[in-house]
Design a protein around this motif. Structure first.
Motif, PDB file in Angstrom:
ATOM      1  N   SER A  10      81.686 110.374 -31.345  1.00 47.90           N
ATOM      2  CA  SER A  10      82.165 109.178 -30.245  1.00 47.90           C
ATOM      3  C   SER A  10      81.213 108.348 -30.262  1.00 47.90           C
ATOM      4  CB  SER A  10      82.074 109.863 -28.819  1.00 47.90           C
ATOM      5  OG  SER A  10      83.349 110.704 -28.777  1.00 47.90           O
ATOM      6  N   LEU A  11      79.865 108.614 -30.609  1.00 51.15           N
ATOM      7  CA  LEU A  11      78.431 108.007 -30.503  1.00 51.15           C
ATOM      8  C   LEU A  11      78.632 107.060 -31.958  1.00 51.15           C
ATOM      9  CD1 LEU A  11      75.822 110.375 -29.115  1.00 51.15           C
ATOM     10  CD2 LEU A  11      76.750 108.071 -28.047  1.00 51.15           C
ATOM     11  N   GLY A  12      79.060 107.741 -33.028  1.00 43.33           N
ATOM     12  CA  GLY A  12      79.060 106.856 -34.346  1.00 43.33           C
ATOM     13  C   GLY A  12      80.081 105.973 -34.220  1.00 43.33           C
ATOM     14  N   GLN A  13      81.356 106.169 -33.431  1.00 46.03           N
ATOM     15  CA  GLN A  13      82.071 105.189 -33.595  1.00 46.03           C
ATOM     16  C   GLN A  13      81.737 103.943 -32.851  1.00 46.03           C
ATOM     17  OE1 GLN A  13      85.078 105.294 -34.907  1.00 46.03           O
ATOM     18  NE2 GLN A  13      85.866 107.411 -35.309  1.00 46.03           N
ATOM     19  N   ASN A  19      81.239 110.094 -38.145  1.00 49.09           N
ATOM     20  CA  ASN A  19      80.371 111.026 -38.772  1.00 49.09           C
ATOM     21  C   ASN A  19      79.442 111.585 -37.702  1.00 49.09           C
ATOM     22  OD1 ASN A  19      77.833 111.636 -40.340  1.00 49.09           O
ATOM     23  ND2 ASN A  19      79.004 111.132 -42.108  1.00 49.09           N
ATOM     24  N   VAL A  20      79.485 112.923 -37.898  1.00 46.90           N
ATOM     25  CA  VAL A  20      78.671 113.574 -36.846  1.00 46.90           C
ATOM     26  C   VAL A  20      77.161 113.235 -37.120  1.00 46.90           C
ATOM     27  CG1 VAL A  20      77.945 116.086 -36.264  1.00 46.90           C
ATOM     28  CG2 VAL A  20      80.184 115.547 -36.782  1.00 46.90           C
ATOM     29  N   TYR A  21      76.683 113.212 -38.331  1.00 46.82           N
ATOM     30  CA  TYR A  21      75.304 112.857 -38.426  1.00 46.82           C
ATOM     31  C   TYR A  21      74.790 111.604 -37.871  1.00 46.82           C
ATOM     32  CZ  TYR A  21      75.604 117.077 -41.222  1.00 46.82           C
ATOM     33  OH  TYR A  21      75.978 118.585 -41.466  1.00 46.82           O
ATOM     34  N   THR A  22      75.732 110.730 -38.353  1.00 46.85           N
ATOM     35  CA  THR A  22      75.714 109.058 -37.662  1.00 46.85           C
ATOM     36  C   THR A  22      75.391 109.250 -36.373  1.00 46.85           C
ATOM     37  OG1 THR A  22      76.807 108.208 -39.739  1.00 46.85           O
ATOM     38  CG2 THR A  22      76.364 106.904 -37.737  1.00 46.85           C
ATOM     39  N   GLY A  23      76.241 109.919 -35.642  1.00 46.33           N
ATOM     40  CA  GLY A  23      76.316 109.835 -34.325  1.00 46.33           C
ATOM     41  C   GLY A  23      74.924 110.577 -33.785  1.00 46.33           C
ATOM     42  N   LEU A  24      74.514 111.568 -34.324  1.00 47.43           N
ATOM     43  CA  LEU A  24      73.109 112.249 -33.971  1.00 47.43           C
ATOM     44  C   LEU A  24      71.987 111.446 -34.055  1.00 47.43           C
ATOM     45  CD1 LEU A  24      71.688 114.772 -33.035  1.00 47.43           C
ATOM     46  CD2 LEU A  24      71.630 115.202 -35.435  1.00 47.43           C
ATOM     47  N   ILE A  25      72.023 110.522 -35.353  1.00 49.39           N
ATOM     48  CA  ILE A  25      71.083 109.610 -35.652  1.00 49.39           C
ATOM     49  C   ILE A  25      71.014 108.335 -34.469  1.00 49.39           C
ATOM     50  CG2 ILE A  25      69.958 107.841 -37.112  1.00 49.39           C
ATOM     51  CD1 ILE A  25      70.942 109.703 -39.250  1.00 49.39           C
ATOM     52  N   PHE A  26      72.076 108.071 -34.026  1.00 49.28           N
ATOM     53  CA  PHE A  26      72.292 107.041 -32.996  1.00 49.28           C
ATOM     54  C   PHE A  26      71.702 107.416 -31.755  1.00 49.28           C
ATOM     55  CE2 PHE A  26      76.072 104.520 -34.862  1.00 49.28           C
ATOM     56  CZ  PHE A  26      75.627 104.068 -35.928  1.00 49.28           C
ATOM     57  N   ALA A  41      74.183 107.344 -22.088  1.00 50.86           N
ATOM     58  CA  ALA A  41      75.174 107.679 -23.537  1.00 50.86           C
ATOM     59  C   ALA A  41      75.884 108.816 -23.399  1.00 50.86           C
ATOM     60  CB  ALA A  41      74.280 107.162 -24.772  1.00 50.86           C
ATOM     61  N   LEU A  42      75.198 109.964 -23.201  1.00 52.42           N
ATOM     62  CA  LEU A  42      75.704 111.300 -23.268  1.00 52.42           C
ATOM     63  C   LEU A  42      76.766 111.493 -22.280  1.00 52.42           C
ATOM     64  CD1 LEU A  42      72.815 113.927 -24.041  1.00 52.42           C
ATOM     65  CD2 LEU A  42      74.944 113.259 -25.434  1.00 52.42           C
ATOM     66  N   LEU A  43      76.394 111.191 -20.846  1.00 46.93           N
ATOM     67  CA  LEU A  43      77.131 111.191 -19.698  1.00 46.93           C
ATOM     68  C   LEU A  43      78.702 110.446 -19.978  1.00 46.93           C
ATOM     69  CD1 LEU A  43      77.704 112.619 -17.051  1.00 46.93           C
ATOM     70  CD2 LEU A  43      76.406 110.910 -15.943  1.00 46.93           C
ATOM     71  N   GLY A  44      78.444 109.312 -20.287  1.00 38.93           N
ATOM     72  CA  GLY A  44      79.562 108.576 -20.614  1.00 38.93           C
ATOM     73  C   GLY A  44      80.385 108.939 -21.375  1.00 38.93           C
ATOM     74  N   VAL A 170      66.287 100.404 -36.857  1.00 37.86           N
ATOM     75  CA  VAL A 170      66.244 101.030 -38.259  1.00 37.86           C
ATOM     76  C   VAL A 170      67.057 102.408 -38.446  1.00 37.86           C
ATOM     77  CG1 VAL A 170      64.759 102.095 -39.957  1.00 37.86           C
ATOM     78  CG2 VAL A 170      63.817 100.036 -38.847  1.00 37.86           C
ATOM     79  N   LEU A 171      66.846 103.107 -37.254  1.00 37.61           N
ATOM     80  CA  LEU A 171      67.596 104.262 -37.149  1.00 37.61           C
ATOM     81  C   LEU A 171      69.099 104.036 -37.040  1.00 37.61           C
ATOM     82  CD1 LEU A 171      65.429 106.467 -34.757  1.00 37.61           C
ATOM     83  CD2 LEU A 171      65.706 106.905 -37.092  1.00 37.61           C
ATOM     84  N   PHE A 172      69.482 103.117 -36.369  1.00 35.59           N
ATOM     85  CA  PHE A 172      70.884 102.751 -36.500  1.00 35.59           C
ATOM     86  C   PHE A 172      71.450 102.363 -37.820  1.00 35.59           C
ATOM     87  CE2 PHE A 172      71.390 101.742 -31.479  1.00 35.59           C
ATOM     88  CZ  PHE A 172      70.906 102.784 -31.211  1.00 35.59           C
ATOM     89  N   LEU A 173      70.636 101.603 -38.459  1.00 35.30           N
ATOM     90  CA  LEU A 173      71.111 100.992 -39.806  1.00 35.30           C
ATOM     91  C   LEU A 173      71.029 102.221 -40.623  1.00 35.30           C
ATOM     92  CD1 LEU A 173      71.669  98.888 -41.823  1.00 35.30           C
ATOM     93  CD2 LEU A 173      69.077  98.605 -42.116  1.00 35.30           C
ATOM     94  N   PHE A 174      70.109 103.054 -40.503  1.00 35.88           N
ATOM     95  CA  PHE A 174      70.175 104.483 -41.396  1.00 35.88           C
ATOM     96  C   PHE A 174      71.488 105.219 -41.040  1.00 35.88           C
ATOM     97  CE2 PHE A 174      69.080 108.963 -42.077  1.00 35.88           C
ATOM     98  CZ  PHE A 174      68.781 108.847 -43.631  1.00 35.88           C
TER      99      PHE A 174
END
Length: 276
Positions: A10-13, A19-26, A41-44, A170-174
């Motif tokens: 959801s966070l990646g979307q 992508n699970v790893y993308t969401g984790l980095i976000f 972000a988590l609660l929402g 930078v983390l978001f871009l990565f």
């Protein structure tokens, strides 16, 4: 259904990355900049996903994060603009749930993108400002006379989730890069082009460096990105439209959120279909 993976997807979307790893980095990027917004972000996300489950929406769509990202954005926005309190805590839960329902019905008509987040957040902002008489959390921008490439490009990525922080950007871009190289490349292009268009229209340098001319453009680019040659043209057009709309919202004193992205992308998708 893996609930934890659904949260991360959801966070990646938020930036169209399933992508699970993308969401984790976000998520790491948000927490790096702000603990309170990380929890928002988590609660929402959790509330949105839970609402979709209670209403028996598609398990595959829930798993892919399609019902969680609008709730994540709404949660972040409410605590970003009004801070954490009992009223904003309750509002977050109600708002995140409503984005799920609105998303379900909108997708039958049109690609909803972040439109549920926009509508629900605008309504909540009106309620807090004019009914509860809350004030927006104040923010100030230092006066700057020099355009800074690193600042406006990284902050543009961060501002997609209300994070004005270079490391977070930078983390978001990565996070995007590990899932889709084409999305990352076009995202950087749109951030730079959008900021330069803002400069041409004489927007304050501090606003440009903070990423406000680039974040909607990035979302446009990622939403339209593919390997077709004509995508470069459509992304450029949508970037221009998003900046014009961002400036227009600012001129009338409205908080644009991601409305310039949604409107620009809808317009371009319509034209692209027509020309095909």
């Amino acid at each position: 259904m893996n609930y934890f993976q659904s949260i991360l997807r959801s966070l990646g979307q938020v930036m169209f990355q399933n992508n699970v790893y993308t969401g984790l980095i976000f998520l790491i990027g948000i927490f790096y900049n702000s603990l309170i917004l990380g929890f928002a972000a988590l609660l929402g996300t959790i509330v949105s996903i839970s609402t979709a489950q209670i209403l028996n929406y598609s398990k595959d769509e829930i798993q892919d994060g399609l019902y969680g990202f609008n709730g994540a954005l709404t949660g972040i926005a409410l605590w970003y603009f009004f801070g954490f309190s009992i009223p904003t805590f309750v509002a977050l839960i109600i708002s995140a749930a409503l984005t799920t329902v609105l998303n379900y019905y909108l997708k039958k008509i049109i690609p909803p993108f972040t439109f549920p987040f926009i509508i629900i957040t605008w309504l909540m902002m009106i309620f807090f400002l004019f009914v509860l008489d809350f004030s927006l959390v104040s923010s100030s921008f230092p006066k700057e006379n020099t355009l800074q490439l690193l600042s406006f490009s990284t902050n543009s990525f961060g501002q997609i989730m209300f994070q004005e922080n270079k490391i977070t950007g930078v983390l978001f871009l990565f996070g995007i890069l590990i899932n889709s190289r084409i999305s990352a490349i076009y995202g950087v292009y749109a951030a730079i082009l959008g900021s330069l268009i803002g400069l041409i229209f004489k927007e304050p340098i501090s606003i440009i460096n903070a990423g406000f001319m680039g974040y909607n453009a990035i979302l446009c680019a990622i939403a339209l990105a593919d390997k077709k040659r004509e995508s470069f043209i459509w992304i450029s057009i949508s970037t221009f439209l998003s900046v014009i709309l961002t400036i227009g919202f600012s001129d009338i004193g409205a908080i644009a959120l991601t409305a310039p992205f949604v409107l620009s992308t809808w317009i371009v998708l319509k034209f692209r279909t027509y020309f095909k």
